[in-house]
Design a protein around this motif. Structure first.
Motif, PDB file in Angstrom:
ATOM      1  N   VAL A  44       6.941   6.891 -10.660  1.00 20.50           N
ATOM      2  CA  VAL A  44       6.340   5.853  -9.819  1.00 20.50           C
ATOM      3  C   VAL A  44       7.466   5.270  -8.967  1.00 20.50           C
ATOM      4  O   VAL A  44       8.443   4.738  -9.505  1.00 20.50           O
ATOM      5  N   PRO A  45       7.349   5.381  -7.643  1.00 20.05           N
ATOM      6  CA  PRO A  45       8.401   4.825  -6.787  1.00 20.05           C
ATOM      7  C   PRO A  45       8.258   3.306  -6.666  1.00 20.05           C
ATOM      8  O   PRO A  45       7.236   2.732  -7.053  1.00 20.05           O
ATOM      9  N   ALA A  46       9.266   2.669  -6.120  1.00 22.82           N
ATOM     10  CA  ALA A  46       9.187   1.233  -5.854  1.00 22.82           C
ATOM     11  C   ALA A  46       8.036   1.000  -4.870  1.00 22.82           C
ATOM     12  O   ALA A  46       7.816   1.792  -3.957  1.00 22.82           O
ATOM     13  N   PHE A  47       7.287  -0.074  -5.096  1.00 24.40           N
ATOM     14  CA  PHE A  47       6.194  -0.407  -4.191  1.00 24.40           C
ATOM     15  C   PHE A  47       6.030  -1.915  -4.128  1.00 24.40           C
ATOM     16  O   PHE A  47       6.510  -2.646  -4.993  1.00 24.40           O
ATOM     17  N   ALA A  48       5.363  -2.370  -3.083  1.00 18.77           N
ATOM     18  CA  ALA A  48       5.070  -3.794  -2.913  1.00 18.77           C
ATOM     19  C   ALA A  48       3.695  -3.924  -2.276  1.00 18.77           C
ATOM     20  O   ALA A  48       3.354  -3.165  -1.368  1.00 18.77           O
ATOM     21  N   MET A  49       2.907  -4.868  -2.786  1.00 16.74           N
ATOM     22  CA  MET A  49       1.577  -5.160  -2.238  1.00 16.74           C
ATOM     23  C   MET A  49       1.300  -6.652  -2.421  1.00 16.74           C
ATOM     24  O   MET A  49       1.970  -7.318  -3.195  1.00 16.74           O
ATOM     25  N   ILE A  50       0.282  -7.100  -1.742  1.00 15.70           N
ATOM     26  CA  ILE A  50      -0.113  -8.506  -1.780  1.00 15.70           C
ATOM     27  C   ILE A  50      -1.145  -8.707  -2.899  1.00 15.70           C
ATOM     28  O   ILE A  50      -2.040  -7.884  -3.077  1.00 15.70           O
ATOM     29  N   LEU A  52      -4.049 -11.459  -4.871  1.00 13.53           N
ATOM     30  CA  LEU A  52      -5.182 -12.252  -4.385  1.00 13.53           C
ATOM     31  C   LEU A  52      -4.780 -13.628  -3.844  1.00 13.53           C
ATOM     32  O   LEU A  52      -5.516 -14.224  -3.070  1.00 13.53           O
ATOM     33  N   GLU A  53      -3.620 -14.120  -4.245  1.00 12.64           N
ATOM     34  CA  GLU A  53      -3.142 -15.408  -3.736  1.00 12.64           C
ATOM     35  C   GLU A  53      -2.325 -15.238  -2.464  1.00 12.64           C
ATOM     36  O   GLU A  53      -1.818 -16.215  -1.917  1.00 12.64           O
ATOM     37  N   GLY A  54      -2.147 -13.999  -2.021  1.00 13.28           N
ATOM     38  CA  GLY A  54      -1.378 -13.737  -0.807  1.00 13.28           C
ATOM     39  C   GLY A  54       0.112 -13.563  -1.039  1.00 13.28           C
ATOM     40  O   GLY A  54       0.876 -13.432  -0.089  1.00 13.28           O
ATOM     41  N   ALA A  55       0.541 -13.551  -2.288  1.00 13.63           N
ATOM     42  CA  ALA A  55       1.960 -13.377  -2.604  1.00 13.63           C
ATOM     43  C   ALA A  55       2.303 -11.896  -2.717  1.00 13.63           C
ATOM     44  O   ALA A  55       1.508 -11.108  -3.233  1.00 13.63           O
ATOM     45  N   GLU A  56       3.479 -11.555  -2.247  1.00  9.83           N
ATOM     46  CA  GLU A  56       3.930 -10.175  -2.391  1.00  9.83           C
ATOM     47  C   GLU A  56       4.379  -9.940  -3.823  1.00  9.83           C
ATOM     48  O   GLU A  56       5.135 -10.718  -4.383  1.00  9.83           O
ATOM     49  N   ARG A  57       3.888  -8.875  -4.411  1.00 11.93           N
ATOM     50  CA  ARG A  57       4.265  -8.472  -5.774  1.00 11.93           C
ATOM     51  C   ARG A  57       4.961  -7.119  -5.649  1.00 11.93           C
ATOM     52  O   ARG A  57       4.497  -6.242  -4.923  1.00 11.93           O
ATOM     53  N   GLY A 102      -3.882  -3.632 -11.437  1.00 21.96           N
ATOM     54  CA  GLY A 102      -5.027  -3.144 -10.687  1.00 21.96           C
ATOM     55  C   GLY A 102      -4.697  -3.127  -9.205  1.00 21.96           C
ATOM     56  O   GLY A 102      -4.077  -4.063  -8.694  1.00 21.96           O
ATOM     57  N   ILE A 103      -5.085  -2.065  -8.531  1.00 22.70           N
ATOM     58  CA  ILE A 103      -4.905  -1.971  -7.083  1.00 22.70           C
ATOM     59  C   ILE A 103      -6.289  -1.774  -6.494  1.00 22.70           C
ATOM     60  O   ILE A 103      -6.864  -0.693  -6.560  1.00 22.70           O
ATOM     61  N   ALA A 104      -6.831  -2.881  -5.959  1.00 22.03           N
ATOM     62  CA  ALA A 104      -8.212  -2.908  -5.492  1.00 22.03           C
ATOM     63  C   ALA A 104      -8.313  -2.535  -4.019  1.00 22.03           C
ATOM     64  O   ALA A 104      -7.505  -2.975  -3.200  1.00 22.03           O
ATOM     65  N   ILE A 105      -9.329  -1.754  -3.722  1.00 24.18           N
ATOM     66  CA  ILE A 105      -9.578  -1.317  -2.355  1.00 24.18           C
ATOM     67  C   ILE A 105     -10.842  -2.032  -1.864  1.00 24.18           C
ATOM     68  O   ILE A 105     -11.954  -1.509  -1.979  1.00 24.18           O
ATOM     69  N   LEU A 125      -3.712  -6.283  -7.220  1.00 23.67           N
ATOM     70  CA  LEU A 125      -3.128  -6.224  -5.887  1.00 23.67           C
ATOM     71  C   LEU A 125      -4.183  -5.716  -4.919  1.00 23.67           C
ATOM     72  O   LEU A 125      -5.089  -4.979  -5.301  1.00 23.67           O
ATOM     73  N   LEU A 126      -4.057  -6.133  -3.666  1.00 23.62           N
ATOM     74  CA  LEU A 126      -5.014  -5.719  -2.636  1.00 23.62           C
ATOM     75  C   LEU A 126      -4.471  -4.518  -1.878  1.00 23.62           C
ATOM     76  O   LEU A 126      -3.371  -4.572  -1.317  1.00 23.62           O
ATOM     77  N   GLY A 127      -5.241  -3.464  -1.901  1.00 21.67           N
ATOM     78  CA  GLY A 127      -4.826  -2.250  -1.222  1.00 21.67           C
ATOM     79  C   GLY A 127      -5.668  -1.998   0.013  1.00 21.67           C
ATOM     80  O   GLY A 127      -6.673  -2.643   0.257  1.00 21.67           O
TER      81      GLY A 127
END
Length: 181
Positions: A44-50, A52-57, A102-105, A125-127
């Motif tokens: 699993v490579p490094a990743f970043a997503m937002i 539900l609160e709008g924060a980057e994780r 969870g990565i939600a679409i 996370l929001l995808g």
């Protein structure tokens, strides 16, 4: 007739020799011919997503954890079927260092309604299309949902699930991955 066949043969040999010389003299022009397309990642490579609160994780938050990455959508029936099992397994294995992500679409409001309904307490996370492409890099060739990847503490992918996950199957994998840590 023999002359025509011999001429075709010589032409093919000349073309092959010419192509070989061109590749040797200018390998950068031809490198994409030899690259593996759609290579499935083993880690699993490094990743970043937002969230539900709008924060980057970022994935660094879950460094040294067994990660269960689940790509899903609220409108997906198998996603809804597997979610209660994920909630139970997160509770069971949290103290052993397992982290469900969870990565939600879908849009944030619909995702929030879903996680409220199912009592999801792990990070969601929001995808978007980037998340679908990320799932493809992790082995989801069709881009279908749900798709789940289990990685060990070093980030090595140990299991992939196309479609809904049976809780007992995932439980067995997590048991093995947390036995000594």
């Amino acid at each position: 007739m023999r002359y025509i066949i011999f001429s075709i043969f010589l032409g093919l040999i000349a073309a092959l020799v010419g192509a070989t010389i061109a590749i040797q003299q200018h390998p950068e022009r031809f490198s994409n011919l030899f690259e593996k397309k759609n290579e499935v990642l083993r880690r699993v490579p490094a990743f970043a997503m937002i969230d539900l609160e709008g924060a980057e994780r970022t994935s660094s938050e879950w460094k040294d954890s067994v990660m269960v990455l689940n790509f899903w959508a609220p409108w997906c029936p198998p996603c809804a079927e597997e979610t209660p099992g994920f909630v139970e397994l997160q509770e069971k294995y949290y103290d052993k260092g397992v982290r469900f992500i969870g990565i939600a679409i879908d849009d944030p409001d619909t995702v929030q309604d879903f996680i409220d309904t199912y009592g999801v307490e792990y990070p969601v996370l929001l995808g978007d299309m980037k998340a679908i492409n990320f799932s493809r890099e992790l082995g989801n060739r069709m881009g279908a949902l749900p798709y789940t990847v289990v990685a060990d503490r070093e980030g090595n992918i140990q299991q992939r699930y196309n479609g809904g996950v049976v809780k007992e199957d995932l439980d067995e994998v997590l048991e093995k991955l947390t036995r000594n840590g």
